[in-house]
Each structure stands twice: as C-alpha cells, then as structure tokens.
Design a protein around this motif. Structure first.
Motif, mmCIF file in Angstrom:
data_model
loop_
_atom_site.group_PDB
_atom_site.id
_atom_site.type_symbol
_atom_site.label_atom_id
_atom_site.label_comp_id
_atom_site.label_asym_id
_atom_site.label_seq_id
_atom_site.Cartn_x
_atom_site.Cartn_y
_atom_site.Cartn_z
ATOM 1 N N LEU A 124 -67.493 2.242 -11.610
ATOM 2 C CA LEU A 124 -68.272 3.324 -11.011
ATOM 3 C C LEU A 124 -67.981 3.505 -9.526
ATOM 4 O O LEU A 124 -68.293 4.548 -8.958
ATOM 5 N N ASP A 125 -67.393 2.498 -8.892
ATOM 6 C CA ASP A 125 -66.961 2.698 -7.509
ATOM 7 C C ASP A 125 -65.980 3.856 -7.425
ATOM 8 O O ASP A 125 -65.976 4.629 -6.460
ATOM 9 N N GLN A 126 -65.139 3.973 -8.453
ATOM 10 C CA GLN A 126 -64.182 5.078 -8.497
ATOM 11 C C GLN A 126 -64.868 6.411 -8.738
ATOM 12 O O GLN A 126 -64.387 7.456 -8.303
ATOM 13 N N ALA A 127 -66.005 6.387 -9.430
ATOM 14 C CA ALA A 127 -66.760 7.619 -9.646
ATOM 15 C C ALA A 127 -67.247 8.174 -8.313
ATOM 16 O O ALA A 127 -67.219 9.387 -8.080
ATOM 17 N N LEU A 128 -67.700 7.281 -7.425
ATOM 18 C CA LEU A 128 -68.107 7.731 -6.091
ATOM 19 C C LEU A 128 -66.892 8.199 -5.298
ATOM 20 O O LEU A 128 -66.931 9.249 -4.647
ATOM 21 N N ALA A 129 -65.794 7.447 -5.373
ATOM 22 C CA ALA A 129 -64.587 7.810 -4.620
ATOM 23 C C ALA A 129 -64.004 9.142 -5.084
ATOM 24 O O ALA A 129 -63.419 9.883 -4.286
ATOM 25 N N ASN A 130 -64.179 9.458 -6.379
ATOM 26 C CA ASN A 130 -63.592 10.678 -6.945
ATOM 27 C C ASN A 130 -64.567 11.853 -6.996
ATOM 28 O O ASN A 130 -64.179 12.961 -7.377
ATOM 29 N N PHE A 131 -65.824 11.611 -6.617
ATOM 30 C CA PHE A 131 -66.839 12.654 -6.747
ATOM 31 C C PHE A 131 -66.457 13.902 -5.946
ATOM 32 O O PHE A 131 -66.224 13.834 -4.743
ATOM 33 N N GLY A 132 -66.362 15.033 -6.636
ATOM 34 C CA GLY A 132 -66.044 16.309 -6.014
ATOM 35 C C GLY A 132 -64.573 16.609 -5.862
ATOM 36 O O GLY A 132 -64.198 17.690 -5.396
ATOM 37 N N SER A 133 -63.699 15.674 -6.264
ATOM 38 C CA SER A 133 -62.265 15.837 -6.010
ATOM 39 C C SER A 133 -61.647 17.010 -6.753
ATOM 40 O O SER A 133 -60.615 17.529 -6.325
ATOM 41 N N SER A 134 -62.249 17.455 -7.866
ATOM 42 C CA SER A 134 -61.682 18.570 -8.634
ATOM 43 C C SER A 134 -62.092 19.921 -8.061
ATOM 44 O O SER A 134 -61.520 20.952 -8.440
ATOM 45 N N LYS A 135 -63.060 19.945 -7.138
ATOM 46 C CA LYS A 135 -63.581 21.213 -6.633
ATOM 47 C C LYS A 135 -63.470 21.360 -5.118
ATOM 48 O O LYS A 135 -63.581 22.463 -4.596
ATOM 49 N N LEU A 136 -63.283 20.242 -4.418
ATOM 50 C CA LEU A 136 -63.296 20.265 -2.966
ATOM 51 C C LEU A 136 -61.964 19.816 -2.398
ATOM 52 O O LEU A 136 -61.184 19.142 -3.080
ATOM 53 N N THR A 137 -61.714 20.168 -1.147
ATOM 54 C CA THR A 137 -60.545 19.621 -0.473
ATOM 55 C C THR A 137 -60.785 18.128 -0.221
ATOM 56 O O THR A 137 -61.919 17.634 -0.317
#
Length: 276
Positions: free
Chosen positions: A190-203
């Motif tokens: 889940l650490d990666q979930a925080l690190a990746n949060f928003g990566s598909s929609k934001l710069t």
C-alpha cells in the motif's frame, strides 16, 4: 566516598521491578500486550495508550479509546489511512527501534490535515509520543502514549527522557515476545498506492503536491521542499482539484480513502484507475 540514592530513584526502581515480575513470565502469552501497557502507565500519566502491530496488516492489540473514534474510522485507518500516520511514515526507513514524540515527526501543517481531524481529534488527543519497535522481518509495533488538549497528564521533559531511556528494555521485551511469532512479512504494497495516487490523471509535480497535502505539509513547507514558490504550489493544487473534481482537503482525503477501500489486494498502479 558514600553515595546517596534519591527516594524518587528508589521508588522508580521498585515500580520497574514489580512490573517486570508480572510482565516477564507472560512473554509469549495473550496477556503480554496489556501488561506491557500497564508497566508503561506505572511510569508516566496518559489519557490513551495504544499498541498497534503492523505485520501483514495493522492490528490494534491494546486501545482504550478506539470506540470513541467509531467503527467506520477504525476500518478506514486499517484499510489504509495509517499510510498518512507520521509514526507509520517514520517506520518506512527506520532500521532500529526508537522513541519519538509527535513534534519530531509531524509536518508543519499536520494539525490542519484531515488525518489529524479524523483520528486524533475525534478521540480527544492533542499530543502523542511513543515507540516504534522494529522486528527483523520488517514488521513493527507502534506503542503510543497519548494526551488530550490541556490535559494534566501531558508529559514534562523529564518524563519524556525517562520514556526514551526505557527504549532498550521495551525493545528487548517486545523482541522476546513477538520475535518468533511473526511469520508474515510486513505488507508494504500500500505504500505504492500512496506513491502512485493520482498518477493516471495528474502531472508528476501535481501528484507530488497532493500526496504531500495528504500527509499534512503546508503550502510553504511544500514550496520549500520542492524549491518552488507558494503561489506555484497553489496553482498545482488548484489544477489537481479541478482534474480530480474535488474542492477541498476533506474531499481529497475522502477520495484517497475511497480509492484504497475498493481493493481487497492492491497490486499496483494508480488507485484512482477504475474508481471514477
């Protein structure tokens, strides 16, 4: 040359001896976490004492006030809000057990963060300190001592120093109790979930800014860490909110938690993918 031991020191040794006499025989038993909490309370006052074990997932072992948070908030904490807990963030790179105060760990805007409002404020806690006990497999125990705003139980520097001095003893006892019981490595997925949060929609920069906001960093602190102006931070935040169709930090926190709670097992990527 004779030396005199103060009555305070003798009383402290007496309390420690009696506590260990009760505690040590219970190493390996179900009563050990509760008795460990009782030993800590013999030395310092507290409004709340909590033990959370982070193995494959976090588990509350001792907590006197979780019922005041409410089951929904507890579920949200266990489902992933713990990722925003400053004690959890400190555990990511910690190599050995250590005592911390909240002031040593929290970002400058933490007390305006939704994590603080959703969890600590709801149970009446303003101040917190505690131990991070690191086990060989990467699992860890968070033993926290909490105090309410204006509480007479809040610790003075001498009491904090006392708790810190007990770190090697607390660590040894916990290693003895849990060392052979922990078979599951800590799930850091889940650490990666925080690190990746928003990566598909934001710069990339927008994603960095909103993740720092989630963790409690103020606009000025984000600007300092990213070497940009506060105005630029506000622009990134405004653009991010627009892309995510939200309007506040409350919305951002709820979006983050909603995205996490859709997964039984997170396997990578932006948690927002498929959530909208």
């Amino acid at each position: 040359m004779s030396r005199t031991i103060s009555s305070t020191a003798l009383a402290m040794v007496d309390r420690l001896s009696k506590g260990l006499v009760d505690l040590v025989p219970q190493i390996g038993s179900e009563d050990f976490p509760r008795l460990l909490a009782e030993v800590i309370k013999e030395f310092v006052p507290s409004d709340e004492l909590t033990l959370i074990l982070f193995e494959d997932k976090p588990v509350f072992l001792v907590s006197e006030k979780t019922e005041l948070i409410g089951s929904q908030s507890v579920d949200m904490y266990l489902a992933g809000a713990y990722l925003l807990d400053p004690f959890y963030r400190a555990s990511v790179d910690l190599k050995k057990s250590q005592f911390f105060t909240y002031d040593e760990l929290v970002p400058d805007g933490f007390r305006q963060s939704e994590f603080y409002k959703q969890y600590l404020v709801k149970i009446g806690l303003e101040d917190e300190c505690g131990y991070l006990i690191i086990f060989p497999g990467g699992q860890f125990l968070h033993l926290s001592v909490g105090h309410g705003k204006g509480s007479e139980a809040r610790l003075n520097p001498s009491e904090l120093q006392l708790l810190e001095s007990l770190t090697p003893l607390i660590d040894m006892l916990c290693q003895q109790h849990w060392g052979e019981q922990l078979s599951n490595p800590l799930n850091r997925q889940l650490d990666q979930a925080l690190a990746n949060f928003g990566s598909s929609k934001l710069t990339e920069r927008e994603g960095t800014v909103i993740r720092m906001v989630l963790q409690g960093y103020s606009t000025s602190a984000i600007a300092d860490k990213l070497f940009i102006s506060p105005g630029t931070v506000r622009v990134h935040l405004r653009n991010s909110y627009k892309k995510l169709d939200i309007g506040s930090q409350v919305d951002l926190h709820n979006l983050f938690m909603g995205a996490l709670m859709q997964f039984e097992n997170y396997e990578g990527g932006d948690p927002l993918e498929g959530f909208f």
